[in-house]
Design an enzyme around this catalytic site. Structure first.
Site, PDB file in Angstrom:
ATOM      1  N   CYS A 217       6.232  16.074  49.722  1.00 56.65           N
ATOM      2  CA  CYS A 217       7.363  15.547  50.490  1.00 56.65           C
ATOM      3  C   CYS A 217       6.969  14.280  51.245  1.00 56.65           C
ATOM      4  CB  CYS A 217       7.872  16.603  51.467  1.00 56.65           C
ATOM      5  SG  CYS A 217       8.694  18.000  50.675  1.00 56.65           S
TER       6      CYS A 217
ATOM      7  N   LYS B 178       1.139  23.705  65.122  1.00 50.11           N
ATOM      8  CA  LYS B 178       2.461  24.144  64.666  1.00 50.11           C
ATOM      9  C   LYS B 178       2.646  25.653  64.806  1.00 50.11           C
ATOM     10  CE  LYS B 178       3.379  20.454  61.327  1.00 50.11           C
ATOM     11  NZ  LYS B 178       3.651  20.142  59.901  1.00 50.11           N
TER      12      LYS B 178
ATOM     13  N   GLN C 126      12.161  15.684  61.787  1.00 50.28           N
ATOM     14  CA  GLN C 126      13.341  15.430  60.961  1.00 50.28           C
ATOM     15  C   GLN C 126      13.819  16.694  60.251  1.00 50.28           C
ATOM     16  OE1 GLN C 126      12.362  15.265  57.460  1.00 50.28           O
ATOM     17  NE2 GLN C 126      14.131  14.350  56.424  1.00 50.28           N
TER      18      GLN C 126
END
Length: 258
Positions: A192, A87, A73
């Site tokens: 978050c 990542k 997102q």
């Protein structure tokens, strides 16, 4: 410093070279520079892509996490094909896809007390895109000790903030602890994953990190050192707050400056 460019480099960086503040000499400085990006997530993704595109000659990116569907997102250096991959490696692949002429080193692991000094000290500038206070303070303190400039950003919900910390550059330049002396109590500030974040907010702040890092390498413009930029996306309002250096700061208070 090597000022020669191949025809491909001239074509790639032509829009930079046209800028009076950059030119061929500035582009050569970018090529000779090295950057460490801590975190390949929402902030690190756009910062990494733009530093790669800008031609920073050597970039290391460190992240211990693997990519999940919920990351896409906002973490734009990754794709569906990278789900389940590390990542750091995924972001490095995207960076090489944009600019195969630079040296990109992915580091799959955590930055900690055992490696932070070597990682920070081996680069010209550090961009902190982490999502936890322990790592932020660890990296920030290491940058002070190594006299390496730090560009740090943070986001939550619809808001972001960014500043540059380089107390080695002068008495008007604070360190991270001049702004935040100690981490907040655990659980006081939600992450978050707990509170949410608007995807483009991470993109804006990550791009600002890349812009500030490039400015610092080139020595152009007005630095964010001594200033904290705050952005509220809902109100579309930017605010600038002065951040003085604390003479009694436990980390940078006694550091000699030029």
């Amino acid at each position: 410093m090597d000022l020669s460019f191949s025809e491909a480099e001239i074509a790639r960086y032509s829009r930079h070279i046209l800028l009076r503040e950059v030119g061929g000499t500035g582009q050569a400085k970018l090529r000779a520079a090295s950057a460490l990006i801590v975190g390949a997530g929402g902030l690190g993704s756009p910062a990494a892509l733009y530093l790669a595109a800008a031609g920073i000659g050597r970039i290391s990116i460190i992240d211990h996490d693997t990519l999940e569907l919920s990351n896409l997102q906002r973490q734009i250096a990754h794709s569906m094909a990278s789900i389940g991959q590390g990542k750091a490696a995924s972001a490095a692949g995207a960076m090489r896809g944009i600019n195969p002429e630079i040296d990109v080193t992915p580091i799959a692991g955590r930055i900690g007390a055992d490696n932070v000094a070597d990682l920070v000290g081996g680069h010209d500038i550090v961009l902190d895109g982490t999502d936890n206070f322990a790592t932020r303070f660890l990296v920030a303190d290491a940058c002070v000790r190594a006299r390496v400039t730090l560009v740090s950003a943070a986001v939550l919900r619809f808001e972001g903030q960014i500043s540059t910390f380089k107390p080695h550059a002068g008495p008007d330049c604070p360190c991270y602890r001049c702004l935040y002396p100690e981490p907040p109590p655990e659980g006081m500030v939600p992450s978050c994953s707990e509170a949410g974040v608007l995807g483009p907010v991470t993109g804006v702040m990550g791009c600002l990190q890349a812009s500030e890092a490039i400015k610092e390498i080139l020595g152009i413009g007005v630095s964010l050192a001594g200033r904290l930029l705050l952005w509220d996306a809902l109100d579309m309002r930017f605010r600038m707050i002065g951040v003085p250096r604390e003479p009694g700061c436990a980390v940078c208070g006694g550091q000699a400056t030029p």
